[in-house]
Design a protein around this motif. Structure first.
Motif, short mmCIF file in Angstrom:
data_model
loop_
_atom_site.label_atom_id
_atom_site.label_comp_id
_atom_site.label_asym_id
_atom_site.label_seq_id
_atom_site.Cartn_x
_atom_site.Cartn_y
_atom_site.Cartn_z
N UNK A 1 0.83 -1.21 0.00
CA UNK A 1 0.00 0.00 0.00
C UNK A 1 0.86 1.26 0.00
N UNK A 2 2.05 1.13 0.52
CA UNK A 2 2.96 2.28 0.70
C UNK A 2 3.27 2.97 -0.64
N UNK A 3 3.28 2.21 -1.72
CA UNK A 3 3.64 2.80 -3.01
C UNK A 3 2.47 3.54 -3.68
N UNK A 4 1.30 3.54 -3.03
CA UNK A 4 0.18 4.33 -3.56
C UNK A 4 0.30 5.75 -3.00
N UNK A 5 0.43 6.76 -3.88
CA UNK A 5 0.67 8.13 -3.39
C UNK A 5 -0.28 8.58 -2.28
N UNK A 6 -1.54 8.21 -2.38
CA UNK A 6 -2.51 8.64 -1.38
C UNK A 6 -2.17 8.12 0.02
N UNK A 10 1.36 7.25 5.42
CA UNK A 10 0.86 6.50 6.58
C UNK A 10 2.02 5.76 7.26
N UNK A 11 1.98 5.67 8.59
CA UNK A 11 3.03 4.89 9.26
C UNK A 11 2.64 3.39 9.25
N UNK A 12 3.55 2.56 9.77
CA UNK A 12 3.33 1.12 9.64
C UNK A 12 2.05 0.64 10.32
N UNK A 13 1.75 1.20 11.50
CA UNK A 13 0.53 0.81 12.21
C UNK A 13 -0.71 1.15 11.38
N UNK A 14 -0.67 2.36 10.83
CA UNK A 14 -1.82 2.80 10.02
C UNK A 14 -1.99 1.92 8.78
N UNK A 15 -0.84 1.57 8.19
CA UNK A 15 -0.90 0.71 7.00
C UNK A 15 -1.47 -0.66 7.34
N UNK A 16 -1.09 -1.19 8.50
CA UNK A 16 -1.61 -2.49 8.93
C UNK A 16 -3.12 -2.41 9.11
N UNK A 17 -3.56 -1.32 9.74
CA UNK A 17 -5.00 -1.12 9.94
C UNK A 17 -5.73 -1.04 8.59
N UNK A 64 -16.11 11.26 -22.26
CA UNK A 64 -15.11 10.75 -21.32
C UNK A 64 -14.47 11.94 -20.62
N UNK A 65 -14.62 11.98 -19.30
CA UNK A 65 -14.07 13.10 -18.52
C UNK A 65 -12.59 12.89 -18.24
N UNK A 66 -12.23 11.63 -18.02
CA UNK A 66 -10.84 11.36 -17.67
C UNK A 66 -10.54 9.87 -17.79
N UNK A 67 -9.26 9.58 -18.00
CA UNK A 67 -8.82 8.18 -17.95
C UNK A 67 -7.90 8.08 -16.74
N UNK A 68 -8.20 7.16 -15.83
CA UNK A 68 -7.38 7.04 -14.62
C UNK A 68 -6.61 5.72 -14.65
N UNK A 69 -5.40 5.75 -14.11
CA UNK A 69 -4.53 4.56 -14.15
C UNK A 69 -3.96 4.22 -12.79
N UNK A 70 -2.96 3.32 -12.78
CA UNK A 70 -2.39 2.81 -11.53
C UNK A 70 -2.00 3.90 -10.53
N UNK A 71 -2.37 3.71 -9.27
CA UNK A 71 -2.04 4.68 -8.22
C UNK A 71 -3.11 5.74 -8.05
N UNK A 72 -3.98 5.88 -9.06
CA UNK A 72 -5.04 6.89 -8.95
C UNK A 72 -6.29 6.26 -8.31
#
Ligand code: CMP
Length: 214
Positions: A1-6, A10-17, A64-72
């Motif tokens: 999940x860490x590699x998703x910009x959004x 987050x810290x490790x605890x938050x990521x685990x949650x 088409x308003x937008x095309x969204x890809x990986x990470x979005x």
């Protein structure tokens, strides 16, 4: 999940949650994930693949308003403002999505200001893009709109020869620039004859900088 910009702050605890409340699902090409006007129940992050975000009119014409890809991500609007879905989202190819329920998305927002700020920035980016689109619809002819779209999709300055990675049909381009398929075909034909572009197996190569005005 860490590699998703959004989620990158987050810290490790938050990521685990977060991991505990996300579900990963794969959808084939051309799946309608939801339609405009639907009630909302989930938030989506794209792991791989691309989706079209768009709207239809009563005659079934599509913009088409937008095309969204990986990470979005998508689906945040209806969850945040409580209104129905503002647009449809349909897979353009096979897509892998992380899905978070409305309840868990709201918990995440209330516990993390960074995420809220990032969503706000994302909204601003989309508004800027939408403003550009309004500008081109109001002020440019179809040649200019197609030229700008192709330059944007090629991702560069337009100075160097570039091939657009996505396969595009004339209808898809028409839906992105708000013009008829016939008109777009005419523009593409002319651009080809004049040596600006060439098309092979639905992939467009731009050979020289496309003018926005003719
Ligand atoms: P929501 O309204 O829940 O469902 C449709 C989603 O499409 C919306 O949330 C946004 O995530 C996304 N969306 C709507 N309009 C745009 C746009 N102009 N550009 C990019 N994404 C959009």
């Amino acid at each position: 999940l860490k590699d998703i910009p959004l989620f990158s702050d987050l810290d490790n605890d938050e990521l685990t949650e977060l991991k505990k409340v996300t579900v990963t699902k794969t959808f084939p090409k051309n799946t309608i994930l939801f339609s405009e006007g639907d009630p909302s129940d989930s938030f989506y992050v794209i792991r791989s693949g691309k989706v079209n975000v768009g709207i239809n009119d009563e005659e079934g014409r599509e913009v088409i308003l937008s095309i969204l890809g990986p990470g979005e991500y998508f689906g945040e609007m209806a969850l945040m403002d409580g209104e129905p879905r503002s647009a449809f989202v349909m897979t353009k190819e096979m897509v892998r999505l992380l899905i978070i329920s409305k309840k868990d998305f709201k918990l995440l927002l209330s516990s993390d200001n960074e995420i809220l700020l990032k969503l706000l920035k994302g909204l601003q980016k989309r508004l800027r893009e939408a403003n550009k689109k309004i500008e081109s619809l109001a002020l440019m002819d179809v040649y200019g709109r197609v030229a700008r779209l192709l330059t944007q999709l090629a991702g560069g300055s337009g100075e160097e020869e570039t091939t657009i990675q996505d396969k595009l049909t004339h209808q898809e381009i028409a839906n992105m620039v708000g013009a008829s398929r016939e008109m777009v075909s005419r523009v593409l034909k002319e651009l080809t004859i004049e040596g600006y572009i060439s098309i092979e197996k639905k992939r467009i190569t731009i050979h020289k900088k496309l003018p926005y005005e003719w």
